[in-house]
Scaffold this active site. Structure first.
Site, short mmCIF file in Angstrom:
data_model
loop_
_atom_site.label_atom_id
_atom_site.label_comp_id
_atom_site.label_asym_id
_atom_site.label_seq_id
_atom_site.Cartn_x
_atom_site.Cartn_y
_atom_site.Cartn_z
N HIS A 63 0.85 -1.19 0.00
CA HIS A 63 0.00 0.00 0.00
C HIS A 63 0.89 1.24 0.00
O HIS A 63 2.11 1.15 0.12
CB HIS A 63 -0.96 0.00 1.19
CG HIS A 63 -0.28 0.06 2.53
ND1 HIS A 63 0.52 -0.95 3.02
CD2 HIS A 63 -0.28 1.03 3.49
CE1 HIS A 63 0.97 -0.63 4.21
NE2 HIS A 63 0.51 0.58 4.51
N HIS A 65 1.39 3.86 2.01
CA HIS A 65 1.83 4.60 3.19
C HIS A 65 3.35 4.71 3.19
O HIS A 65 4.07 3.81 2.76
CB HIS A 65 1.34 3.92 4.46
CG HIS A 65 -0.10 4.23 4.77
ND1 HIS A 65 -0.86 3.47 5.62
CD2 HIS A 65 -0.91 5.23 4.33
CE1 HIS A 65 -2.08 3.99 5.70
NE2 HIS A 65 -2.13 5.05 4.93
N ASP A 67 5.85 4.52 5.25
CA ASP A 67 6.80 3.58 5.85
C ASP A 67 6.95 2.30 5.03
O ASP A 67 7.76 1.44 5.36
CB ASP A 67 6.40 3.24 7.29
CG ASP A 67 5.00 2.66 7.41
OD1 ASP A 67 4.10 3.15 6.71
OD2 ASP A 67 4.80 1.72 8.21
N HIS A 68 6.20 2.22 3.92
CA HIS A 68 6.31 1.06 3.04
C HIS A 68 6.85 1.41 1.65
O HIS A 68 7.17 0.50 0.88
CB HIS A 68 4.95 0.38 2.90
CG HIS A 68 4.44 -0.20 4.18
ND1 HIS A 68 4.47 -1.55 4.45
CD2 HIS A 68 3.91 0.39 5.28
CE1 HIS A 68 3.97 -1.77 5.66
NE2 HIS A 68 3.63 -0.60 6.18
N HIS A 147 -7.38 -1.60 5.51
CA HIS A 147 -6.46 -0.67 6.17
C HIS A 147 -6.83 0.79 5.93
O HIS A 147 -6.04 1.69 6.20
CB HIS A 147 -5.04 -0.95 5.69
CG HIS A 147 -3.96 -0.24 6.45
ND1 HIS A 147 -3.86 -0.24 7.83
CD2 HIS A 147 -2.91 0.52 6.02
CE1 HIS A 147 -2.82 0.47 8.21
NE2 HIS A 147 -2.23 0.95 7.13
N ASP A 218 -0.02 -4.41 6.77
CA ASP A 218 -0.95 -3.53 7.48
C ASP A 218 -2.41 -3.85 7.17
O ASP A 218 -2.89 -3.61 6.05
CB ASP A 218 -0.66 -2.08 7.10
CG ASP A 218 0.72 -1.63 7.53
OD1 ASP A 218 1.59 -2.51 7.69
OD2 ASP A 218 0.94 -0.42 7.67
N HIS A 276 6.41 -5.89 11.58
CA HIS A 276 5.72 -4.59 11.68
C HIS A 276 5.37 -4.32 13.14
O HIS A 276 4.22 -4.12 13.51
CB HIS A 276 4.48 -4.58 10.79
CG HIS A 276 4.02 -3.18 10.43
ND1 HIS A 276 3.12 -2.48 11.19
CD2 HIS A 276 4.32 -2.38 9.39
CE1 HIS A 276 2.88 -1.32 10.64
NE2 HIS A 276 3.61 -1.22 9.53
#
Length: 325
Positions: A63, A65, A67-68, A147, A218, A276
């Protein structure tokens, strides 16, 4: 086949855990590495690892976000400078990136703004639920997660390997090694010179069943998790929170370690690896996450940065048929 956890933290990096990235090392199977998410500083983590950027041929993004994905432009750029694996007389290997809508625009916008000129091609595949990649060796399927943003889990299925040709049985029939053996190994029905007809499948040992890896990052609880993880040899599952913070986990679209264990048990997975992990869980607090999960699903482990898990090839034939979709 190995899983290397380049980053195991949640949200933001900490001294103990970098943000998310997982390398599926398929060096023996196809001399490739596949990445799942590329959090910030993934290229730094690779410098501490034996995994080489030039081996990466596929990247799967769950996805959008930060941090990914914040490490993706930097990784692609450093791969360019470090050199790619050369094929076809000197052509750098391309990279295929699978991910949700907006990923291609994000990557190209950053590379364009930084005036990066790659020596290799990036192929983008916008993910939809279902099989997103398949060849004679592997199939990868995507499953929608929950999510609050377009988000996917990935299921990697290694296809069964055809059993070994039982040469001794053929020699007893008076056959000599040659092109005919190839047809028999392919399972074809072959008519011999003496008029005898044989079925190639009768001269093959049992198939070696393939391995199944499920990457569930997530997400809060959704039935799609069980589908993605069905009979997985290894289920990698996010565990941002402990069971005591289940309300917070649900509010933020995440899972607890207890929920991860419940999913592993319901899916009849063989092994669960937690990742995670929120920065609040240090030392013995992180051990509590594992303890909570083990109460439900005994073969549970928690991943640490740069830790490698071996996934050995199977020797016995799986009796049930596994759906790659």
């Amino acid at each position: 086949m190995e899983l290397e956890f380049l980053g195991t933290g949640a949200g933001q990096p900490s001294k103990q855990r970098n943000v998310t990235s997982i390398a599926l090392r398929l060096l023996d199977e196809r001399n490739e590495v596949w990445l799942f998410d590329v959090g910030e500083a993934t290229q730094h983590q690779l410098l501490k690892s034996n995994t080489r950027s030039r081996k990466v041929t596929k990247i799967f993004i769950t996805h959008m976000h930060g941090d990914h994905i914040f490490g993706l432009p930097g990784f692609l750029t450093s791969r360019n400078f470090q050199g790619s694996e050369l094929i076809d007389g000197g052509k750098p290997t391309d990279v295929t990136i699978y991910g949700p809508a907006g990923l291609q625009q994000y990557v190209f916008s950053v590379l364009r703004a930084a005036q990066v000129r790659l020596q290799y091609r990036i192929n983008f595949i916008q993910v939809r639920p279902g099989i997103i990649f398949e060849d004679q060796q592997f199939a990868v399927s995507a499953f929608p997660m929950n999510h609050g943003i377009e988000d996917y889990a990935y299921r990697v299925v290694e296809k069964d390997t055809v059993g070994q040709l039982q040469v001794e049985k053929l020699l007893k029939l008076g056959l000599k090694s040659g092109p005919l053996f190839g047809k028999i190994k392919a399972g074809e029905i072959v008519k011999l010179e003496n008029g005898l007809t044989i079925n190639g499948k009768d001269f093959l040992g049992p198939d070696r069943p393939g391995r199944i890896i499920a990457i569930v990052l997530d997400t809060k609880d959704t039935p799609e998790i069980i589908k993605a993880a069905e009979q997985a040899d290894v289920l990698v599952h996010e565990a941002t929170y402990g069971a005591e913070n289940s309300i917070m986990a649900k509010r933020h679209g995440h899972s607890t370690s207890l929920q991860a264990a419940e999913h592993a048990r319901a899916a009849h997975a063989h092994q669960l690896i937690l990742t995670h992990i929120s920065a609040r869980y240090l030392g013995k607090m992180a051990d509590q996450l594992v303890k909570q999960a083990k109460n439900v699903f005994r073969p549970t482990y928690i991943a640490h940065d740069l830790e490698i898990f071996d996934i050995p090839a199977k020797k016995s034939e799986r009796k049930d048929k596994i759906d790659v979709g």
